[in-house]
Design a protein around this motif. Sequence first.
Motif: not given
Length: 312
Positions: A195-204, A245-264
């Motif tokens: 569920a955190l993936v869906a929420v963070c994707a919408a915010i992102r 695995r579930a923890g890794a999914v939550a980390v990926l979800a939070l990474a979407m809404v972070s302000s860290f710069p990720y290279a294209k």
Amino acid sequence: MRRSGSLARQMLLVGRPGRRRIESASGTTTIILPERRDLESRRSGQVRRRGHTRTVTAAPAAIAPTTPTAPAADPAPASGGLSIPLLPGPRTPARRIRFVVANACTVGSLLLGMSAIFLALNGVSVRWAALCLIACVVFDGLDGALARKLGVASPFGAQMDSLADMCSFGVAAPVVVYAWLAGSAPVWLAMPACALVAVCAAIRLARFNVSPKDGRFFCGVPTTMVAAVLGLSTLIQPAIPASARAGAVAVLALAMVSSFPYAKLPRLLRLPPWLLVLPVVGALLDYRLTFAGVVVAYLVSGPLVWLRQRNT
């Protein structure tokens, strides 16, 4: 001569033509002579009557109360005034075909996302659902590139792409991952992570639509990359505990809404060649471990670049 009766009566005198006599109830008699205007009287605003100017004062008449009039309603818009063209600029047949081709990729990504949901919910092999999710990533990359190359980029296409991403990466991706984790990870842990993936994707996606664009870095991990990682993880199934695995999914979800710069991707391709060859060699030895190492390295690169930019 004073008369009674109505407030004002008009009586036409028989005699010289054009002469009128008005007698009011107050006793004031007004004689109106025929008017004859000339050029000088038009300029001065006076009326010359038969060689002499005569000003006649009439009795004040009763002023009827005025009723405020309602403002005139705006004219109804024309039938075609509300239609907004989806494709700005000249709409030639060839350009319309290119516009349809570019947006067909967006629709294809949307349909593949729905297919991934149906396959995951119907108990079919979750790997087929993961393949549909990876195909969504491919089509999502094609629609924007085609729109820019064909010269048919439009605000409609950008909004359509964002809505399709929400369906494919914000809904289909967590459903597929939940179908993958449901048999091994505890439900109380798998459900909040997905569920955190869906929420963070919408915010992102909402933040991306209103934020200025940077040609070098993403602000946070893009939803497309998170969906690709989740789809590949479901395919290769790395040998890690289900709770991890579930923890890794939550980390990926939070990474979407972070302000860290990720290279294209174009910036990543300019890395030293040995860094690009290293994952290929590692995949030949142990592709699961190499995949996990590449994902972790990319996630860590964001905070490192942020610290470097802050110190300079």
